[in-house]
Enzyme design. Structure first.
Site, PDB file in Angstrom:
ATOM      1  CG  LEU A  91      -2.096   0.855   1.307  1.00 36.09           C
ATOM      2  CD1 LEU A  91      -3.076   0.478   0.204  1.00 36.09           C
ATOM      3  CD2 LEU A  91      -2.784   0.750   2.669  1.00 36.09           C
ATOM      4  CG  ASN A 106      -2.661  -0.435  -9.352  1.00 33.64           C
ATOM      5  OD1 ASN A 106      -1.561  -0.948  -9.633  1.00 33.64           O
ATOM      6  ND2 ASN A 106      -3.636  -1.127  -8.786  1.00 33.64           N
ATOM      7  CG  HIS A 108      -7.070  -5.041 -10.123  1.00 31.88           C
ATOM      8  ND1 HIS A 108      -6.349  -5.481  -9.022  1.00 31.88           N
ATOM      9  CD2 HIS A 108      -8.146  -5.853 -10.213  1.00 31.88           C
ATOM     10  CE1 HIS A 108      -6.979  -6.509  -8.476  1.00 31.88           C
ATOM     11  NE2 HIS A 108      -8.071  -6.761  -9.186  1.00 31.88           N
ATOM     12  CD  GLU A 178      -2.362  -6.708 -16.415  1.00 31.85           C
ATOM     13  OE1 GLU A 178      -1.415  -6.113 -15.895  1.00 31.85           O
ATOM     14  OE2 GLU A 178      -2.760  -7.814 -16.003  1.00 31.85           O
TER      15      GLU A 178
HETATM   16  C1  GRF Z   1      -0.102  -7.449 -13.516  1.00 29.57           C
HETATM   17  O1  GRF Z   1      -1.005  -8.486 -13.738  1.00 29.57           O
HETATM   18  C2  GRF Z   1      -0.812  -6.254 -12.938  1.00 29.57           C
HETATM   19  O2  GRF Z   1      -2.139  -6.145 -13.354  1.00 29.57           O
HETATM   20  C3  GRF Z   1      -0.783  -6.530 -11.473  1.00 29.57           C
HETATM   21  O3  GRF Z   1       0.447  -7.151 -11.243  1.00 29.57           O
HETATM   22  C4  GRF Z   1       0.896  -7.793 -12.432  1.00 29.57           C
HETATM   23  C5  GRF Z   1       2.267  -7.259 -12.710  1.00 29.57           C
HETATM   24  O4  GRF Z   1       2.904  -7.921 -13.749  1.00 29.57           O
HETATM   25  N1  GRF Z   1      -1.024  -5.322 -10.726  1.00 29.57           N
HETATM   26  P1  GRF Z   1       4.293  -7.395 -14.308  1.00 29.57           P
HETATM   27  O5  GRF Z   1       5.269  -7.349 -13.135  1.00 29.57           O
HETATM   28  O6  GRF Z   1       4.075  -6.057 -14.899  1.00 29.57           O
HETATM   29  O7  GRF Z   1       4.705  -8.421 -15.320  1.00 29.57           O
END
Ligand code: GRF
Length: 234
Positions: A91, A106, A108, A178
């Protein structure tokens, strides 16, 4: 002026890598520069990725590493404007959240507010999605406040869950998305195109419009009905 970005990561740093590569592609048009990568874990792959690019890499002060610098001091030293959390498992202290209001984001690996909150990270998120039996998951980029996974949502993108999925196959499908969404969100926030204020209303120019991934436009209603019938086997 481009924002000075700190990326905080506890793991492999594939999102960091995606951001760096996206900024490379944008060249002079990029909204920011990653000037610092910091981690609570000395063995985080993200630190190695930073070193390869000559970006300052720092192991933060924790109980295990009492000699590391505290986060706030580090952010000041590097004159950081924007904090990008990329798989950071701690956090962020409330003093920093208050100081950087609207300047911490962030990513998620699910559609918040579902499947978020304390303890919901890594494969736990994807296992919870599979256990719940939902057919759609996705990614959420959001501003950070002092509660895990609760800050204002910037962008979401859906990802299908297939019957044969396990947490690993689902995580891989979500991670691909992502890597597409987060660099674009990071750039838009860094450039000031997206702010805590202007991402509130649906009429504001939105960065990520999920309509293309659905068929919800009025003239597509019959196609939608047809697709629902096919999916239901009727
Ligand atoms: C990702 O799945 C992100 O959504 C989460 O942690 C993971 C990080 O992966 N918060 P990386 O270290 O960027 O490969």
């Amino acid at each position: 002026m481009r924002s000075r970005i700190a990326v905080l990561a506890s793991g492999g740093g594939s999102n960091l890598q995606a951001i760096l590569e996206h900024f490379d592609r944008l060249g002079a048009h990029r909204g920011g520069d990653v000037v610092l990568v910091a981690s609570d874990r000395a063995d985080a792959g993200a630190l190695e990725r930073a070193r390869r690019r000559d970006i300052a890499d720092v192991v933060l002060r924790t109980k295990q590493q009492p000699d590391g610098p505290p986060l706030e001091q580090l952010l000041d030293e590097h004159a950081v404007d924007l904090i990008v959390l990329a798989g950071y498992l701690r956090l962020v202290p409330s003093t920093i959240v208050a100081k950087y209001e609207g300047r911490i984001i962030n990513i998620h690996p699910a559609l918040l507010p579902a499947f978020g909150g304390p303890g919901m990270y890594g494969s736990r998120v994807h296992r919870a999605v599979l256990d719940a039996g939902v057919r759609v998951t996705g990614v959420t980029a959001h501003f950070v406040d002092d509660v895990y996974d609760r800050g204002r949502i910037i962008a979401q993108w859906p990802v299908p869950v297939f019957a044969a999925d396990d947490a690993g196959t689902l995580a891989a499908r979500v991670l691909r998305v992502e890597h597409l969404v987060y660099p674009r969100v990071a750039d838009a926030v860094a450039a000031g195109r997206l702010t805590l204020e202007n991402c509130v209303t649906s009429s504001s120019p939105s960065l990520v419009d999920t309509r293309p991934s659905f068929t919800l436009l009025p003239h597509e209603e019959s196609r939608l009905a047809e697709n629902i019938e096919i999916a239901l086997g009727c």
